[in-house]
Design a protein around this motif. Structure first.
Motif, PDB file in Angstrom:
ATOM      1  N   ASP A  58      39.963  38.549  22.763  1.00 23.49           N
ATOM      2  CA  ASP A  58      40.550  38.656  23.955  1.00 23.49           C
ATOM      3  C   ASP A  58      41.465  37.452  24.492  1.00 23.49           C
ATOM      4  OD1 ASP A  58      41.363  39.122  26.747  1.00 23.49           O
ATOM      5  OD2 ASP A  58      39.449  39.598  27.420  1.00 23.49           O
ATOM      6  N   GLU A  60      42.771  36.291  26.848  1.00 26.25           N
ATOM      7  CA  GLU A  60      42.730  35.633  28.389  1.00 26.25           C
ATOM      8  C   GLU A  60      41.251  35.127  28.268  1.00 26.25           C
ATOM      9  OE1 GLU A  60      43.606  37.238  31.952  1.00 26.25           O
ATOM     10  OE2 GLU A  60      45.459  37.874  31.310  1.00 26.25           O
ATOM     11  N   ASN A  61      40.374  35.350  27.443  1.00 22.13           N
ATOM     12  CA  ASN A  61      39.054  34.969  27.409  1.00 22.13           C
ATOM     13  C   ASN A  61      38.473  34.337  25.962  1.00 22.13           C
ATOM     14  OD1 ASN A  61      36.747  34.951  29.010  1.00 22.13           O
ATOM     15  ND2 ASN A  61      37.089  37.025  29.592  1.00 22.13           N
TER      16      ASN A  61
ATOM     17  N   ASP B  89      33.238  39.734  27.732  1.00 23.08           N
ATOM     18  CA  ASP B  89      34.008  38.114  28.363  1.00 23.08           C
ATOM     19  C   ASP B  89      34.339  37.220  26.862  1.00 23.08           C
ATOM     20  OD1 ASP B  89      33.679  38.750  30.969  1.00 23.08           O
ATOM     21  OD2 ASP B  89      31.455  38.099  31.083  1.00 23.08           O
ATOM     22  N   SER B 129      32.764  40.630  33.090  1.00 24.93           N
ATOM     23  CA  SER B 129      34.063  40.824  34.046  1.00 24.93           C
ATOM     24  C   SER B 129      34.985  41.689  33.055  1.00 24.93           C
ATOM     25  CB  SER B 129      34.605  39.450  34.375  1.00 24.93           C
ATOM     26  OG  SER B 129      34.993  38.495  33.456  1.00 24.93           O
ATOM     27  N   ARG B 130      35.012  41.175  31.661  1.00 21.31           N
ATOM     28  CA  ARG B 130      35.933  41.938  30.948  1.00 21.31           C
ATOM     29  C   ARG B 130      35.635  42.299  29.728  1.00 21.31           C
ATOM     30  NH1 ARG B 130      41.802  40.582  31.555  1.00 21.31           N
ATOM     31  NH2 ARG B 130      42.172  40.248  29.237  1.00 21.31           N
ATOM     32  N   THR B 132      36.315  44.221  25.767  1.00 19.91           N
ATOM     33  CA  THR B 132      37.429  44.463  24.573  1.00 19.91           C
ATOM     34  C   THR B 132      37.136  45.475  23.737  1.00 19.91           C
ATOM     35  OG1 THR B 132      38.123  42.369  25.109  1.00 19.91           O
ATOM     36  CG2 THR B 132      39.237  43.454  23.157  1.00 19.91           C
ATOM     37  N   ALA B 143      39.650  45.838  29.156  1.00 17.68           N
ATOM     38  CA  ALA B 143      39.462  46.529  30.648  1.00 17.68           C
ATOM     39  C   ALA B 143      38.569  45.682  31.293  1.00 17.68           C
ATOM     40  CB  ALA B 143      39.018  47.905  30.472  1.00 17.68           C
ATOM     41  N   ASN B 144      38.765  45.506  32.669  1.00 11.42           N
ATOM     42  CA  ASN B 144      37.965  44.805  33.631  1.00 11.42           C
ATOM     43  C   ASN B 144      36.723  45.801  33.861  1.00 11.42           C
ATOM     44  OD1 ASN B 144      39.699  42.632  33.709  1.00 11.42           O
ATOM     45  ND2 ASN B 144      40.706  43.567  35.415  1.00 11.42           N
ATOM     46  N   SER B 146      33.888  47.083  36.036  1.00 16.01           N
ATOM     47  CA  SER B 146      33.388  47.078  37.539  1.00 16.01           C
ATOM     48  C   SER B 146      31.726  47.059  37.766  1.00 16.01           C
ATOM     49  CB  SER B 146      33.720  48.656  38.028  1.00 16.01           C
ATOM     50  OG  SER B 146      33.029  49.611  37.272  1.00 16.01           O
TER      51      SER B 146
END
Lengths: 150, 148
Positions: A58, A60-61, B89, B129-130, B132, B143-144, B146
């Motif tokens: 990812d 951003e991560n 994450d 939080s994320r 993939t 995606a984030n 929830s």
């Protein structure tokens, strides 16, 4: 036909056969080399066309430990060939990372980097906060690159 | 034509014949190998272009520390769930088949066909939080998460 004529003809015959055999040897040698080079070229092109990799992080991560300077990159074999991991080149922000500064681990219990298998590359590199670019290059020149943020 | 000319011509002719056969065979092998490689390359590109994964929902339930991930195969390629990776994450935690999952409510398959919906239950200790999802072809969907 006298003895002189026969001897002359024999000498010409032997000489011309020797010349023909030498020429034939040279041509055969050149042809063998050419033929072998065509095979090598074919295998190289085939290897390039059948290889493909993808950096699956990812962007951003990307896991990075600022204390140990450890950056973790996941690379997936998305081609159709089993790929060697020994000759990988890692380039971060345009600079090649020394072979001593990264290690490779095959994930999922696999022993070879077969199609679909992911490898984990742990790179020791001091990176500042912000955007960076990483490029992973295989020994045949096939590569993937990714911009990421720390 | 004398005997010596015939002998030389025979040697040279057979050499030329051998060269022709050898080069011809190498060339045809080269063309065959290249055609096969081009076919495989087209397959790789086709699979990348036609893969699309859509994450419909990613919710983390704090009550049972489980991340429920629901995604759809929106592309034209069948997904092999053994080769679909999940990163939470940024950390690769495994493939879909490493967790409890179902495809349109069925758990007896490892493939997700076009428009199939895959639901994965991932036990996860901390609130993520994320997420993939990476398809076999390397195409990603991010995606984030929830939290509930």
């Amino acid at each position: 036909m006298g003895f002189d004529t026969s001897a002359t003809k024999s000498i010409f015959f032997i000489a011309s056969v020797i010349v023909a055999v030498v020429l034939s040897g040279v041509f055969t040698g050149v042809t063998y080399k050419l033929s072998s080079d065509i095979d090598t070229r074919g295998s190289m092109l085939s290897s390039v066309l059948k290889s493909d990799i993808e950096i699956i992080n990812d962007p951003e991560n990307v896991p990075y430990n600022a204390t140990t300077n450890e950056l973790i990159i996941y690379v997936k074999n998305t081609g159709k060939n089993i790929l060697p991991t020994s000759d990988l080149t890692i380039i971060i922000d345009g600079f090649v990372v020394s072979q001593d500064n990264f290690s490779i681990e095959m994930l999922g219990g696999y022993t070879s980097w077969s199609p679909g298998v992911v490898i984990k590359i742990t790179i020791i590199e001091s990176l500042s906060a912000g955007d960076h670019k990483i490029k992973v290059v295989l020994n045949n020149g096939v590569y993937d690159e990714m911009y990421f943020r720390i | 034509m004398g005997f010596s000319e015939i002998a030389v011509a025979a040697v040279l002719f057979s050499t030329i014949l051998l060269i022709g056969i050898s080069l011809g065979s190498s060339y045809f092998n080269y063309v065959d190998e290249l055609n096969e490689a081009k076919r495989v390359n087209n397959e790789i590109l086709y699979s990348k272009i036609n893969t699309r994964v859509l994450i419909l929902n990613a919710t983390y339930y704090t009550s049972n520390s489980t991340l429920i991930l629901i995604f759809e195969n929106e592309g034209d390629i069948v997904l092999n769930l053994d080769l679909v990776n999940i990163l939470v994450d940024g950390i690769l935690i495994g493939n879909v088949t490493d967790f409890t999952y179902d495809v349109n409510g069925r758990n007896d398959t490892t493939y997700a066909f076009q428009q199939d919906i895959v639901k994965v239950q991932i036990p996860y200790g901390t609130t993520p939080s994320r997420v993939t999802v990476v398809a076999d072809s390397g195409v990603k969907a991010i995606a984030n998460v929830s939290v509930q």
